[in-house]
Motif scaffolding. Structure first.
Motif, mmCIF file in Angstrom:
data_model
loop_
_atom_site.group_PDB
_atom_site.id
_atom_site.type_symbol
_atom_site.label_atom_id
_atom_site.label_comp_id
_atom_site.label_asym_id
_atom_site.label_seq_id
_atom_site.Cartn_x
_atom_site.Cartn_y
_atom_site.Cartn_z
ATOM 1 N N LYS A 1 65.812 88.800 39.857
ATOM 2 C CA LYS A 1 64.865 89.835 40.258
ATOM 3 C C LYS A 1 64.078 90.339 39.052
ATOM 4 O O LYS A 1 62.874 90.559 39.114
ATOM 5 C CB LYS A 1 65.614 90.991 40.913
ATOM 6 N N ALA B 1 60.101 90.145 38.169
ATOM 7 C CA ALA B 1 59.292 91.305 37.809
ATOM 8 C C ALA B 1 58.524 91.025 36.522
ATOM 9 O O ALA B 1 57.413 91.500 36.333
ATOM 10 C CB ALA B 1 60.177 92.536 37.637
ATOM 11 N N ALA C 1 57.447 90.733 42.762
ATOM 12 C CA ALA C 1 57.414 92.129 42.332
ATOM 13 C C ALA C 1 56.658 92.405 41.057
ATOM 14 O O ALA C 1 56.557 93.543 40.671
ATOM 15 C CB ALA C 1 58.840 92.622 42.162
ATOM 16 N N HIS C 2 56.158 91.404 40.386
ATOM 17 C CA HIS C 2 55.572 91.773 39.098
ATOM 18 C C HIS C 2 54.193 92.352 39.263
ATOM 19 O O HIS C 2 53.503 92.611 38.300
ATOM 20 C CB HIS C 2 55.562 90.594 38.135
ATOM 21 N N ASP D 1 61.728 93.893 49.338
ATOM 22 C CA ASP D 1 60.544 94.433 48.694
ATOM 23 C C ASP D 1 60.132 95.739 49.334
ATOM 24 O O ASP D 1 59.579 96.618 48.669
ATOM 25 C CB ASP D 1 59.400 93.425 48.783
ATOM 26 N N VAL E 1 64.833 95.991 38.896
ATOM 27 C CA VAL E 1 63.399 95.737 38.842
ATOM 28 C C VAL E 1 62.658 96.955 38.305
ATOM 29 O O VAL E 1 61.784 96.840 37.440
ATOM 30 C CB VAL E 1 62.865 95.357 40.236
ATOM 31 N N GLU F 1 60.268 97.443 35.047
ATOM 32 C CA GLU F 1 58.927 98.007 35.084
ATOM 33 C C GLU F 1 58.805 99.227 34.191
ATOM 34 O O GLU F 1 57.702 99.719 33.961
ATOM 35 C CB GLU F 1 58.576 98.395 36.525
ATOM 36 N N ASN G 1 50.848 98.561 36.683
ATOM 37 C CA ASN G 1 52.189 98.882 36.212
ATOM 38 C C ASN G 1 52.169 100.127 35.334
ATOM 39 O O ASN G 1 52.940 101.071 35.533
ATOM 40 C CB ASN G 1 52.757 97.689 35.442
#
Lengths: 234, 234
Positions: free
Chosen positions: A71, A75, B17-18, B29, B72, B76, B172
Motif C-alpha cells: 500500500k 502511495a 492512492a498516490h 480506497d 498510506v 502521504e 498531496n
DNA sequence: CACCCACTTTTTGCATTCATTTATTGGGAA
DNA sequence: TTCCCAATAAATGAATGCAAAAAGTGGGTG
C-alpha cells in the motif's frame, strides 16, 4: 498526578515512510526498504504482477505486513494496486517520464532558488571544489566519476535549500524514475557533455551571485536538455 | 495456447492512492478517502493519538484495512507512525509550514513555466475572464468570492501545465497544509489585497507573453508574500 | 511524603483463517 | 475445429486470534 512526568507527546519520533528521514523505525520499515529496493533495482519487469506469496516467503513474513508495505509503495507511485487483481509494477510511459523529469527540474530550480537565499560561502566553496573535480573528470573522459561529481553538486544545492519537505519529495521522484534511469541510455549524455559543462559553469556563476531566479531558469533548462538528450527530442 | 486471448497485462487500470487520479478503486480506497477527510478536516487535534479501535467502529471495519489506510496516510505525510506507539496526527511546526509553502510556490512556479509552453489562447481567455471576475470581487470587497476566483486561476494554470505528476504532488501538499489553512488567519490577506491584485496582473501579463521564467518568478514571489503575510514575517 | 519497582491492562504488530472475487481449465455444442 | 460456458483452482480483501511491547496502576520502601 504530580507534575514530574507530565509532558506533551514528547516526539522526537521518526516519521515512518513519507521519506523525510530514515529513522530506525520498526521491523516493518525494514521490510519496506527491502521491498522498495527490490523493486527499484528492477528485479521485476515493467507491468509485471507483484507475486504476493513469493515475496512473503522471500522475506519470511506473512501477507499482512507485506500488503501494508505494498500500500505504501503504491502511495509512493512505484506500483499500482488493481481493485481485485493485485499489484503491478508501474510502467512509465514516455509521457510519464517526460512529466517526471519536468517535475524534478522544477524541484531543482526551486532548490537553486532557495539555496541562493541560504547557502554559506563555505558551501559554495565546497561546490566549487567538486565542480573543479568534475571538470578534471570531464577532461579525462571519466564518465563514471564525472557523473558522481555531477550528482554531488546537485545534492549539495538541494541540501543548501534547507527544506526537508523538498528533499523528501525529490527523493520520492528519484525513486520513481530510478528504474528508468538504470535502463536509460546514458551514452546520449556524451553528445552534450561539453554543453552540460558550460551549463554547470552558469550554475556556479548564478550561485555565487545568489541570483535565485536565474539559477532556477538555468537548472530547469539543464534538466530539460538532459531529458531531451535521453529521450529523442519530444 | 491460441493467440486469441494472449494480451499483455492490458492495463488501463487506475492506480490506487498516490493521487494521480481518483479512480473508483476498491472499498479500501473509499475508507482511505473518508479517513483522509476525517483527518484533514481537523477532527483530531495536532499531535493527538489516532485511536485505532474507535475509528474501527466508527467506520465499521476491522483493524486490518484501517491499519493499511494509516500506512498510506503516513506515506502521504498526514500522520506519523511511531514504532510501537501507534499513529499520531502530524503537527506542523512554523518551519514545516514555511517549507511547505515554499515547496508549493516552487510547484506553482513550475506550473506557470510549463503552462507558458502549452497553454492555448482559449485557456488564457478563460483565465482573463476569471481575473476580471476576481477584480470585481476585489472592488466589492467580497473576500469569499475573491478567494474562489483566485483559487480557480491557479488551478487553471496548473491544468495548463498538463503534467499529472505535478498535479498529484501539488494535491498531496495541499492536503498536508489544508489543516493549517483552516486555522490560518486569512484576515492578514486583507492587508495586502491590493498588492496581491497587482501580482495577479503581472501573472496574466507574463502568461500572455508566454514568458515562462518570468511567470515562475512572479508566482514564487506571490506565494512567498502570501506566506509572509500569514506568518508574521519569518 | 516522594520515589521506585512489579503487576495488570491496554494496544500494537503479525500470523492465521475465512469469504469473495478472479483466473484457469476442461467439456460440450455449434 | 472453434467457441462458449460451467466447474475448479488460485488469489485477493477483510476478520479474528495471539504474542510482545507499551502504558497505566498500585503497593512497598527509603
Amino acid at each position: 498526578m504530580t507534575d514530574t512526568a507530565l509532558e506533551p507527546p514528547e516526539d522526537q519520533a521518526t516519521s515512518a515512510a513519507h521519506g523525510d528521514d530514515k529513522g530506525p523505525g520498526s521491523l516493518h520499515d525494514e521490510l519496506l526498504g527491502k521491498l522498495r529496493d527490490f523493486i527499484v533495482e528492477g528485479n521485476l519487469a515493467d507491468g509485471a504482477r507483484v507475486p504476493e506469496r513469493a515475496l512473503c516467503e522471500l522475506f519470511n513474513i506473512s501477507r499482512t505486513p507485506l500488503r501494508e508495505a505494498l500500500k505504501v509503495l503504491a502511495a509512493e507511485g512505484l506500483i499500482e494496486l488493481l481493485p481485485n487483481r493485485g499489484a503491478r509494477i508501474r510502467a512509465l510511459s514516455p509521457d510519464d517520464i517526460r512529466d517526471l523529469f519536468d517535475l524534478m527540474g522544477g524541484l531543482e530550480a526551486l532548490a537553486g532558488r532557495l539555496a541562493c537565499e541560504r547557502i554559506t560561502d563555505e558551501e559554495i566553496a565546497e561546490i566549487e571544489q567538486i565542480h573543479h573535480d568534475m571538470y578534471r573528470h570531464y577532461l579525462r573522459r571519466d564518465m563514471h566519476e564525472y557523473f558522481r561529481s555531477n550528482q554531488a553538486i546537485h545534492q549539495k544545492i538541494l541540501a543548501a535549500a534547507r527544506n526537508p519537505s523538498l528533499t523528501a519529495t525529490y527523493a520520492n521522484l528519484s525513486g520513481r524514475i530510478r528504474r528508468v534511469r538504470y535502463t536509460a541510455n546514458l551514452a546520449r549524455d556524451r553528445d552534450r557533455w561539453g554543453e552540460a559543462m558550460r551549463e554547470h559553469e552558469a550554475v556556479l556563476d548564478a550561485l555565487r551571485r545568489r541570483s535565485g531566479g536565474e539559477l532556477a531558469n538555468i537548472l530547469f533548462a539543464h534538466l530539460r536538455n538532459k531529458r531531451k538528450a535521453a529521450q529523442g527530442q519530444t
